[in-house]
Design a protein around this motif. Sequence first.
Motif, PDB file in Angstrom:
ATOM      1  N   ILE A 184       1.015   9.458  -1.555  1.00  0.00           N
ATOM      2  CA  ILE A 184      -0.060  10.397  -1.899  1.00  0.00           C
ATOM      3  C   ILE A 184      -0.935  10.776  -0.704  1.00  0.00           C
ATOM      4  CG2 ILE A 184      -1.679   8.571  -2.586  1.00  0.00           C
ATOM      5  CD1 ILE A 184      -1.490  11.471  -4.839  1.00  0.00           C
ATOM      6  N   THR A 229       1.278   8.598   4.762  1.00  0.00           N
ATOM      7  CA  THR A 229       0.451   7.823   5.687  1.00  0.00           C
ATOM      8  C   THR A 229       1.335   7.060   6.665  1.00  0.00           C
ATOM      9  OG1 THR A 229      -1.187   7.549   3.932  1.00  0.00           O
ATOM     10  CG2 THR A 229      -1.342   6.032   5.795  1.00  0.00           C
ATOM     11  N   GLY A 273      -5.472  -7.352   1.875  1.00  0.00           N
ATOM     12  CA  GLY A 273      -5.107  -5.943   1.904  1.00  0.00           C
ATOM     13  C   GLY A 273      -4.953  -5.396   3.308  1.00  0.00           C
ATOM     14  N   PHE A 274      -5.308  -4.152   3.464  1.00  0.00           N
ATOM     15  CA  PHE A 274      -5.124  -3.441   4.715  1.00  0.00           C
ATOM     16  C   PHE A 274      -5.646  -4.225   5.918  1.00  0.00           C
ATOM     17  CE2 PHE A 274      -7.043  -0.674   7.903  1.00  0.00           C
ATOM     18  CZ  PHE A 274      -5.925   0.009   8.350  1.00  0.00           C
ATOM     19  N   ASN A 328       0.835  -1.209   0.000  1.00  0.00           N
ATOM     20  CA  ASN A 328       0.000   0.000   0.000  1.00  0.00           C
ATOM     21  C   ASN A 328       0.869   1.257   0.000  1.00  0.00           C
ATOM     22  OD1 ASN A 328      -2.319  -1.464  -0.026  1.00  0.00           O
ATOM     23  ND2 ASN A 328      -2.847  -1.137   2.122  1.00  0.00           N
ATOM     24  N   GLY A 329       1.945   1.225   0.778  1.00  0.00           N
ATOM     25  CA  GLY A 329       2.855   2.364   0.806  1.00  0.00           C
ATOM     26  C   GLY A 329       3.501   2.584  -0.549  1.00  0.00           C
ATOM     27  N   LYS A 339       1.504   6.437  -6.945  1.00  0.00           N
ATOM     28  CA  LYS A 339       0.445   7.381  -7.329  1.00  0.00           C
ATOM     29  C   LYS A 339       0.942   8.815  -7.240  1.00  0.00           C
ATOM     30  CE  LYS A 339      -3.377   4.477  -5.850  1.00  0.00           C
ATOM     31  NZ  LYS A 339      -4.169   4.199  -4.653  1.00  0.00           N
ATOM     32  N   ASN A 344     -11.938   4.261   2.038  1.00  0.00           N
ATOM     33  CA  ASN A 344     -10.970   3.204   1.719  1.00  0.00           C
ATOM     34  C   ASN A 344     -10.750   2.233   2.861  1.00  0.00           C
ATOM     35  OD1 ASN A 344     -10.676   4.473  -0.706  1.00  0.00           O
ATOM     36  ND2 ASN A 344      -8.761   5.490  -0.174  1.00  0.00           N
ATOM     37  N   LEU A 345     -10.875   2.720   4.079  1.00  0.00           N
ATOM     38  CA  LEU A 345     -10.610   1.848   5.222  1.00  0.00           C
ATOM     39  C   LEU A 345     -11.889   1.552   5.997  1.00  0.00           C
ATOM     40  CD1 LEU A 345      -7.237   3.392   6.497  1.00  0.00           C
ATOM     41  CD2 LEU A 345      -7.630   1.726   4.672  1.00  0.00           C
ATOM     42  N   ASP A 350       2.251   1.586  -3.466  1.00  0.00           N
ATOM     43  CA  ASP A 350       1.200   2.092  -4.371  1.00  0.00           C
ATOM     44  C   ASP A 350       1.025   3.598  -4.181  1.00  0.00           C
ATOM     45  OD1 ASP A 350       0.773  -0.488  -5.154  1.00  0.00           O
ATOM     46  OD2 ASP A 350      -1.137  -0.753  -4.096  1.00  0.00           O
ATOM     47  N   ALA A 351       1.045   4.024  -2.913  1.00  0.00           N
ATOM     48  CA  ALA A 351       0.840   5.451  -2.616  1.00  0.00           C
ATOM     49  C   ALA A 351       1.989   6.287  -3.184  1.00  0.00           C
ATOM     50  CB  ALA A 351       0.709   5.657  -1.109  1.00  0.00           C
ATOM     51  N   ARG A 368     -12.556  -3.714  -2.991  1.00  0.00           N
ATOM     52  CA  ARG A 368     -11.910  -4.613  -3.941  1.00  0.00           C
ATOM     53  C   ARG A 368     -12.765  -5.854  -4.142  1.00  0.00           C
ATOM     54  NH1 ARG A 368      -6.955  -6.888  -1.461  1.00  0.00           N
ATOM     55  NH2 ARG A 368      -5.835  -6.168  -3.284  1.00  0.00           N
ATOM     56  N   MET A 382      -4.145  10.189   2.254  1.00  0.00           N
ATOM     57  CA  MET A 382      -5.612  10.138   2.115  1.00  0.00           C
ATOM     58  C   MET A 382      -6.218  11.326   2.845  1.00  0.00           C
ATOM     59  SD  MET A 382      -6.476   6.106   2.776  1.00  0.00           S
ATOM     60  CE  MET A 382      -5.021   5.732   3.733  1.00  0.00           C
ATOM     61  N   ASP A 441       4.725   5.869   4.979  1.00  0.00           N
ATOM     62  CA  ASP A 441       5.193   6.167   3.630  1.00  0.00           C
ATOM     63  C   ASP A 441       5.073   7.658   3.364  1.00  0.00           C
ATOM     64  OD1 ASP A 441       2.616   6.869   2.089  1.00  0.00           O
ATOM     65  OD2 ASP A 441       2.078   4.939   2.991  1.00  0.00           O
TER      66      ASP A 441
END
Length: 630
Positions: free
Chosen positions: A88, A181, A130-131, A43-44, A50, A98-99, A46-47, A104, A90, A85
């Motif tokens: 980007i 994040t 995921g998370f 996730n980090g 992005k 998202n959380l 991906d962020a 998904r 949130m 990270d």
Amino acid sequence: MDNKTDKPAETHSFQAEVAQLLHLMVHSVYSESDIFLRELISNGSDACDKLRYEAIAKPELMTGDAPLRIRVTPDAAAGTLTIADTGIGMDHQELIDNLGTIARSGTRAFMTRLSEAKDGNGLIGQFGVGFYSAFMVADRIEVTSRQAGAGEAWVWRSTGGAGFEVAPASQERAEGLPRGTAVVLHLKADAKRYLEPREIERVVRSYSDHIQFPIELVEDKGEPRQINAASAIWQRSKSGLQPEDYTNAYRSVAGAFDEPAMTLHYKAEGRQSYAVLLFVPSSRPFDLFDQERKGRTKLYVRRIYISDDADLLPAYLRFVRGVIDSEDLPLNLSREMLQKSPQVAQIRKAVTGRILGELEALATKDAAAYAKVWEAFGAVLKEGIYEDPERRDKLLALARFTTTKEGGLRSLKEYAADLRPNQTTIYYLVGESTDRLKSSPYLEAARARGVEVLLLADPVDAFWTSMSPGFEGKPLKSLSQGDVDFGLVPLLETPPSEPETKPTGIDDAIIVAVVKATLGERVSDVRVSQRLTDSAACLVAGGSGPDRELERLLSRQSRGVGAKPILEINTRHAMVKAISDAKLGGRDGDVIDLSELLFDIAQILEGEVPTDPAAFAKRMSRLVTRGLGA
Ligand SMILES: Nc1ncnc2c1ncn2[C@@H]1O[C@H](COP(=O)(O)OP(=O)(O)O)[C@@H](O)[C@H]1O
Ligand SMILES: [Mg+2]
């Protein structure tokens, strides 16, 4: 406590499915708990991806001097592990969306599969929960996030129960996070091993080594130390890579837990330069048969992630996972431009050719391994036979079939090598399952001549066969369509002498006419069958128009063209002989009952219910009672 310094919080409930999932995470002991770190690091990453992409158009988003990175900080005294990270980030609403929900489809599919499976082992990794997988190791989680360029930071908090809180971050927290994040895990008693640097390094090495951004470990408040290779693995040379490097890259890129069944890694130079690292999974991804038929191949441009939605491969290769990294495409391609780009089209064409070539090579080198790939993805590859005329022959050569010959899957090449004397056609039969097909009356005459028949039971089979493809000059022909004439193909053994003596008392043509008169509009024709040896009757489609199975499939969705079937009758069968006797004896009621019954039986043999079950039942009991002499 942190809570005291944070401002008042709003509370939210988890979407019902999330609550269910969390319950599972909290209460189950999974051997795969390691993957929580993979998920949070990914996730980090991906962020960061992005943000790097967004910053192409808006460089000011890269505020401050924080480079893109992921930092893992264990705090033994507090019992926390923080994964932070500089990506980007949130905003308030994104934290909630998202959380708090399951966006998904993968996680959704995971829930379904889990309710079917005995235990969740192997499933979490395969579906990438995921998370939420962090709740396997933590009983309390705080996520602080500041969206790139935003003035305020927010904190999300949950103990994995029914809900979570969102509040503005305290000044202290906000100052500690200029961008991105930070996920703080309060580790459960049985997960404290993740506080040990050695353990963290082991997990990062095995799952996240190739993540492109530096992953840093902060030990005892000391200097951060990078613990991953942080190079794009697809840019490295093949000779420096071990099989396990590929396996790990596959798992991380695809969010999968299985082994890749095939790996394709090369660099193209020439008109365009790009690096390719693609994998064929060994098991079906959850979304293989989704309506969208979306692939997930990731497009990078000069190491920068652009999109996983660029249709880099045709839909019939949507099971392939991995990365294509172009040196030539512009960075600021919009989605629409991507879809129209002739450069992307050229890459798609070249890579598709390479994948099919590689599958062919695998089939030659290791037939058993290839058979597994085909079993998992053949149903998808066959879509290409009607969607990609240019590669039809190649795909037909790659196809494997269950046939009436025992002993594993067969290729058309093998079929063609085993033709019976005078056989010039490849025969097939489409239906719902190979088991059902094996007992189909359509096979009777083929069996008597030892003619091999392809048994096609994937829904897609009704469609590609309707393109009437041929293979190496031999046409493919359905046994449930039109006239089947095996012509000069000899019988395996001379037929028993009994049928030689003409069993019917009157001419075949008269019986045909009698049956036809009874059935009227329901059939387009009645004729004497060449394909039946044991059964009394069957329904076939006319020579033009859809095959019988396709017509049935379409008419079930009210999309049929309403093509009426032809009833074929076996004039050597006792039932047909009975019609002849009844006709000669002037028993018109029996003639009608028996003719109707032939039609009923033919419907039943197709796996359907007679059109009028009540009338069918009455006819049966009338005839049986009479037959028994009652
Ligand atoms: N570190 C992060 N930075 C920014 N967004 C994040 C981060 N972690 C999670 N998210 C958001 O939460 C969503 C859900 O994450 P996850 O459950 O891992 O599923 P996935 O990553 O497959 O979308 C992500 O799609 C992303 O939008
Ligand atoms: Mg994720």
